[in-house]
Design an enzyme around this catalytic site. Structure first.
Site, PDB file in Angstrom:
ATOM      1  N   ARG A   1      42.868  37.367  26.065  1.00 19.36           N
ATOM      2  CA  ARG A   1      42.910  36.273  27.024  1.00 19.36           C
ATOM      3  C   ARG A   1      42.645  34.975  26.281  1.00 19.36           C
ATOM      4  O   ARG A   1      41.696  34.890  25.478  1.00 19.36           O
ATOM      5  CB  ARG A   1      41.860  36.462  28.117  1.00 19.36           C
ATOM      6  CG  ARG A   1      42.021  35.479  29.275  1.00 19.36           C
ATOM      7  CD  ARG A   1      40.889  35.590  30.274  1.00 19.36           C
ATOM      8  NE  ARG A   1      39.690  34.890  29.816  1.00 19.36           N
ATOM      9  CZ  ARG A   1      38.628  34.618  30.580  1.00 19.36           C
ATOM     10  NH1 ARG A   1      38.630  35.004  31.846  1.00 19.36           N
ATOM     11  NH2 ARG A   1      37.577  33.999  30.087  1.00 19.36           N
TER      12      ARG A   1
ATOM     13  N   TYR B   1      36.115  26.229  32.295  1.00 15.10           N
ATOM     14  CA  TYR B   1      35.782  27.647  32.458  1.00 15.10           C
ATOM     15  C   TYR B   1      36.342  28.479  31.309  1.00 15.10           C
ATOM     16  O   TYR B   1      37.495  28.322  30.904  1.00 15.10           O
ATOM     17  CB  TYR B   1      36.355  28.164  33.782  1.00 15.10           C
ATOM     18  CG  TYR B   1      36.399  29.670  33.852  1.00 15.10           C
ATOM     19  CD1 TYR B   1      35.259  30.396  34.171  1.00 15.10           C
ATOM     20  CD2 TYR B   1      37.570  30.367  33.551  1.00 15.10           C
ATOM     21  CE1 TYR B   1      35.287  31.778  34.201  1.00 15.10           C
ATOM     22  CE2 TYR B   1      37.603  31.743  33.580  1.00 15.10           C
ATOM     23  CZ  TYR B   1      36.470  32.446  33.904  1.00 15.10           C
ATOM     24  OH  TYR B   1      36.502  33.814  33.921  1.00 15.10           O
TER      25      TYR B   1
ATOM     26  N   ASP C   1      43.620  32.722  32.481  1.00 18.16           N
ATOM     27  CA  ASP C   1      42.965  32.647  33.784  1.00 18.16           C
ATOM     28  C   ASP C   1      42.968  31.210  34.273  1.00 18.16           C
ATOM     29  O   ASP C   1      42.339  30.335  33.675  1.00 18.16           O
ATOM     30  CB  ASP C   1      41.525  33.167  33.654  1.00 18.16           C
ATOM     31  CG  ASP C   1      40.801  33.243  34.984  1.00 18.16           C
ATOM     32  OD1 ASP C   1      41.393  32.870  36.020  1.00 18.16           O
ATOM     33  OD2 ASP C   1      39.641  33.695  34.998  1.00 18.16           O
TER      34      ASP C   1
ATOM     35  N   HIS D   1      41.727  30.374  37.206  1.00 22.86           N
ATOM     36  CA  HIS D   1      40.458  30.290  37.929  1.00 22.86           C
ATOM     37  C   HIS D   1      40.560  29.516  39.237  1.00 22.86           C
ATOM     38  O   HIS D   1      39.687  28.701  39.565  1.00 22.86           O
ATOM     39  CB  HIS D   1      39.363  29.699  37.039  1.00 22.86           C
ATOM     40  CG  HIS D   1      38.053  30.412  37.181  1.00 22.86           C
ATOM     41  ND1 HIS D   1      36.900  29.787  37.589  1.00 22.86           N
ATOM     42  CD2 HIS D   1      37.720  31.708  37.001  1.00 22.86           C
ATOM     43  CE1 HIS D   1      35.907  30.670  37.637  1.00 22.86           C
ATOM     44  NE2 HIS D   1      36.398  31.852  37.284  1.00 22.86           N
TER      45      HIS D   1
ATOM     46  N   GLU E   1      46.365  34.718  35.623  1.00 23.48           N
ATOM     47  CA  GLU E   1      45.370  35.190  36.591  1.00 23.48           C
ATOM     48  C   GLU E   1      44.895  34.069  37.503  1.00 23.48           C
ATOM     49  O   GLU E   1      44.714  32.931  37.049  1.00 23.48           O
ATOM     50  CB  GLU E   1      44.169  35.765  35.820  1.00 23.48           C
ATOM     51  CG  GLU E   1      43.022  36.219  36.684  1.00 23.48           C
ATOM     52  CD  GLU E   1      41.811  36.625  35.861  1.00 23.48           C
ATOM     53  OE1 GLU E   1      40.737  36.804  36.479  1.00 23.48           O
ATOM     54  OE2 GLU E   1      41.916  36.751  34.637  1.00 23.48           O
TER      55      GLU E   1
ATOM     56  N   GLU F   1      39.857  39.088  41.928  1.00 21.56           N
ATOM     57  CA  GLU F   1      38.482  39.358  41.501  1.00 21.56           C
ATOM     58  C   GLU F   1      37.454  38.942  42.550  1.00 21.56           C
ATOM     59  O   GLU F   1      36.330  39.443  42.534  1.00 21.56           O
ATOM     60  CB  GLU F   1      38.176  38.687  40.159  1.00 21.56           C
ATOM     61  CG  GLU F   1      38.056  37.182  40.191  1.00 21.56           C
ATOM     62  CD  GLU F   1      37.710  36.615  38.824  1.00 21.56           C
ATOM     63  OE1 GLU F   1      36.834  35.740  38.758  1.00 21.56           O
ATOM     64  OE2 GLU F   1      38.308  37.047  37.827  1.00 21.56           O
TER      65      GLU F   1
ATOM     66  N   ARG G   1      42.977  42.719  40.652  1.00 17.94           N
ATOM     67  CA  ARG G   1      41.895  42.285  39.779  1.00 17.94           C
ATOM     68  C   ARG G   1      40.494  42.605  40.299  1.00 17.94           C
ATOM     69  O   ARG G   1      39.498  42.180  39.718  1.00 17.94           O
ATOM     70  CB  ARG G   1      42.004  40.768  39.568  1.00 17.94           C
ATOM     71  CG  ARG G   1      43.034  40.373  38.536  1.00 17.94           C
ATOM     72  CD  ARG G   1      42.552  40.652  37.133  1.00 17.94           C
ATOM     73  NE  ARG G   1      41.466  39.762  36.765  1.00 17.94           N
ATOM     74  CZ  ARG G   1      40.396  40.125  36.091  1.00 17.94           C
ATOM     75  NH1 ARG G   1      40.216  41.388  35.731  1.00 17.94           N
ATOM     76  NH2 ARG G   1      39.463  39.246  35.778  1.00 17.94           N
TER      77      ARG G   1
ATOM     78  N   GLU H   1      39.723  44.468  31.653  1.00 14.86           N
ATOM     79  CA  GLU H   1      38.977  43.354  31.083  1.00 14.86           C
ATOM     80  C   GLU H   1      37.695  43.901  30.449  1.00 14.86           C
ATOM     81  O   GLU H   1      37.025  44.747  31.032  1.00 14.86           O
ATOM     82  CB  GLU H   1      38.627  42.348  32.167  1.00 14.86           C
ATOM     83  CG  GLU H   1      37.858  41.149  31.654  1.00 14.86           C
ATOM     84  CD  GLU H   1      37.593  40.116  32.736  1.00 14.86           C
ATOM     85  OE1 GLU H   1      37.260  38.974  32.385  1.00 14.86           O
ATOM     86  OE2 GLU H   1      37.714  40.457  33.935  1.00 14.86           O
TER      87      GLU H   1
ATOM     88  N   TRP I   1      35.861  25.842  41.325  1.00 13.90           N
ATOM     89  CA  TRP I   1      35.400  26.102  39.960  1.00 13.90           C
ATOM     90  C   TRP I   1      36.030  27.388  39.458  1.00 13.90           C
ATOM     91  O   TRP I   1      36.039  28.403  40.159  1.00 13.90           O
ATOM     92  CB  TRP I   1      33.864  26.235  39.919  1.00 13.90           C
ATOM     93  CG  TRP I   1      33.405  26.537  38.537  1.00 13.90           C
ATOM     94  CD1 TRP I   1      33.276  25.663  37.483  1.00 13.90           C
ATOM     95  CD2 TRP I   1      33.039  27.824  38.015  1.00 13.90           C
ATOM     96  NE1 TRP I   1      32.862  26.311  36.356  1.00 13.90           N
ATOM     97  CE2 TRP I   1      32.721  27.660  36.654  1.00 13.90           C
ATOM     98  CE3 TRP I   1      32.996  29.100  38.545  1.00 13.90           C
ATOM     99  CZ2 TRP I   1      32.332  28.713  35.822  1.00 13.90           C
ATOM    100  CZ3 TRP I   1      32.610  30.152  37.745  1.00 13.90           C
ATOM    101  CH2 TRP I   1      32.279  29.955  36.397  1.00 13.90           C
TER     102      TRP I   1
END
Length: 410
Positions: A149, A161, A218, A220, A244, A270, A291, A347, A410
């Site tokens: 990643r 992040y 990602d 995010h 992602e 996630e 995820r 992951e 975030w």
């Protein structure tokens, strides 16, 4: 043999970061562990378990996993949500751990046996600039990772992040962005600057490391659907394994717009907690990878339902696995991933040495592949004496503001 539950105890410790663990013991002394960690809101789950769930477990038959899951989910009336589902997940994991320990088998054998010899894992490389990013990728390759990643700082943004080399009160920022402080840290964000910068980073990485290395990224949750669509299209030349969390997916229909404009594979989920969060995006094939984590999606029983549903649409797993999942939750993910047919990738961020003092594990990482090991149950032991040295500390994840002061994702 009596499999009635004698005790259930909630254990909260902070060996490197905060973890919530449920320990269930049968009348005959068989121990099962479950992970209930909810990063930045840990005590809410600890209270839910201690005050509302543990009293319901005493005397129940530990073998009745499905019945217990349905009882905890349906009897509360107020269903779903991260606190409830993390609590149910901890119970579910602990009961599967007990059942496999009694059987004398690693858990994956009770889930149907191994569908593969190991689980391909991806590591987390990052840098403040391209040379630092290249160094991070090389370190991960040297550690055995074969999928990476890629996260990078963005000019003009102070903290981004997933970038390790940023200021933090908790050690490595990517290991634990939650700051040990009474209030959350404020960070800044600029989506347009990020979208201008990122394609050039991936062009440089592909130029240095070639076309064969699987690369992931990602977003995010920080883009609108049309911004996510544009980024996915801009990244197509660099053949990502996945993009992602490109946009907040609570609005499942938003992924339709993204899908219309890009063939970059998408990974979502996630922060999802149940199969209902996935209903539209799986049925309409709007994502490519699920995820969720075992810890946050209601346990092994619940996550198995989600990936079985996804398998009908050729969607694979990509279970959440950074260090806000305890080694107990990580072990559960590995056992499930080894057993299911539609595994995609796992992951993997290694826990700290202090974490492994508290949680002794049997899983292994060799040549880019994880394996849960062949110890009975989940293969994790909790060391109470070690945990006592690391009491809970208040910690909050950061939050973002745009240049004009607006609170952002975030």
């Amino acid at each position: 043999m009596s499999t009635a539950i004698r005790t259930a105890e909630v254990l909260v410790s902070s060996p490197g970061r905060n973890f919530v663990t449920l320990r269930v013991v049968t009348e005959d002394g068989v121990v099962g562990l479950g992970d209930a960690t909810l990063n930045g809101r840990e005590l809410s789950v600890a209270s839910y378990l201690t005050d509302h769930v543990v009293p319901l477990l005493i005397g129940r038959d530990a073998h009745r996993i499905e019945d217990t899951w349905q009882f905890l989910y349906r009897s509360a009336y107020w269903r779903r949500g991260p606190v409830t589902m993390a609590a149910i997940a901890a119970v579910d994991m602990a009961l599967w751990d007990i059942k496999a320990r009694i059987a004398g088998m690693p858990l994956y054998q009770l889930l149907g046996g191994a569908s593969r010899s190991g689980l391909m894992a991806y590591g987390h490389a990052s840098g403040r600039d391209v040379p630092e990013l290249f160094d991070s990728i090389r370190r991960h390759l040297d550690e055995g990772f074969r999928s990476i990643r890629v996260q990078t700082s963005v000019p003009g943004i102070t903290a981004v992040y997933g970038v390790a080399a940023q200021p933090s009160t908790s050690g490595r920022y990517d290991y634990e962005p939650a700051q040990r402080a009474p209030l959350p840290a404020e960070e800044d964000w600029d989506t347009r600057a990020y979208m201008r910068h990122l394609p050039g980073v991936f062009e440089a990485v592909r130029g240095e490391f070639g076309p064969d290395l699987p690369l992931l990224h990602d977003g995010h949750h920080r883009m609108t659907p049309i911004q996510a669509a544009r980024l996915g299209k801009d990244l197509e030349p660099y053949d990502l394994f996945w993009l992602e969390d490109c946009t907040p997916a609570e609005n499942q229909e938003a992924l339709r717009l993204v899908r219309q404009h890009t063939v970059t594979p998408l990974a979502i989920g996630e922060i999802f907690n149940t199969v209902w969060d996935y209903q539209t995006i799986i049925r309409e094939q709007l994502i490519d990878y699920v995820r969720s984590s075992v810890t946050h999606a209601g346990g092994i029983t619940s996550l198995r339902r989600i990936v079985d549903f996804a398998a009908q649409y050729q969607i694979k797993s990509g279970f959440h696995g950074p260090t806000d999942i305890s080694p107990v939750g990580m072990a559960a993910a590995l056992h499930l991933g080894l057993a299911i047919h539609n595994f995609g990738i796992q992951e993997y961020m290694q826990h700290s040495a202090t974490t492994h003092e508290v949680f002794r594990t049997s899983f292994t990482f060799t040549d880019g592949y994880l394996h849960p090991g062949d110890e009975p149950g989940l293969g994790v032991v909790h060391d109470d004496d070690a945990a006592a040295r690391f009491p809970y500390e208040t910690a909050y994840l950061p939050f973002n503001r745009l240049k004009d002061g607006t609170v952002h994702d975030w």
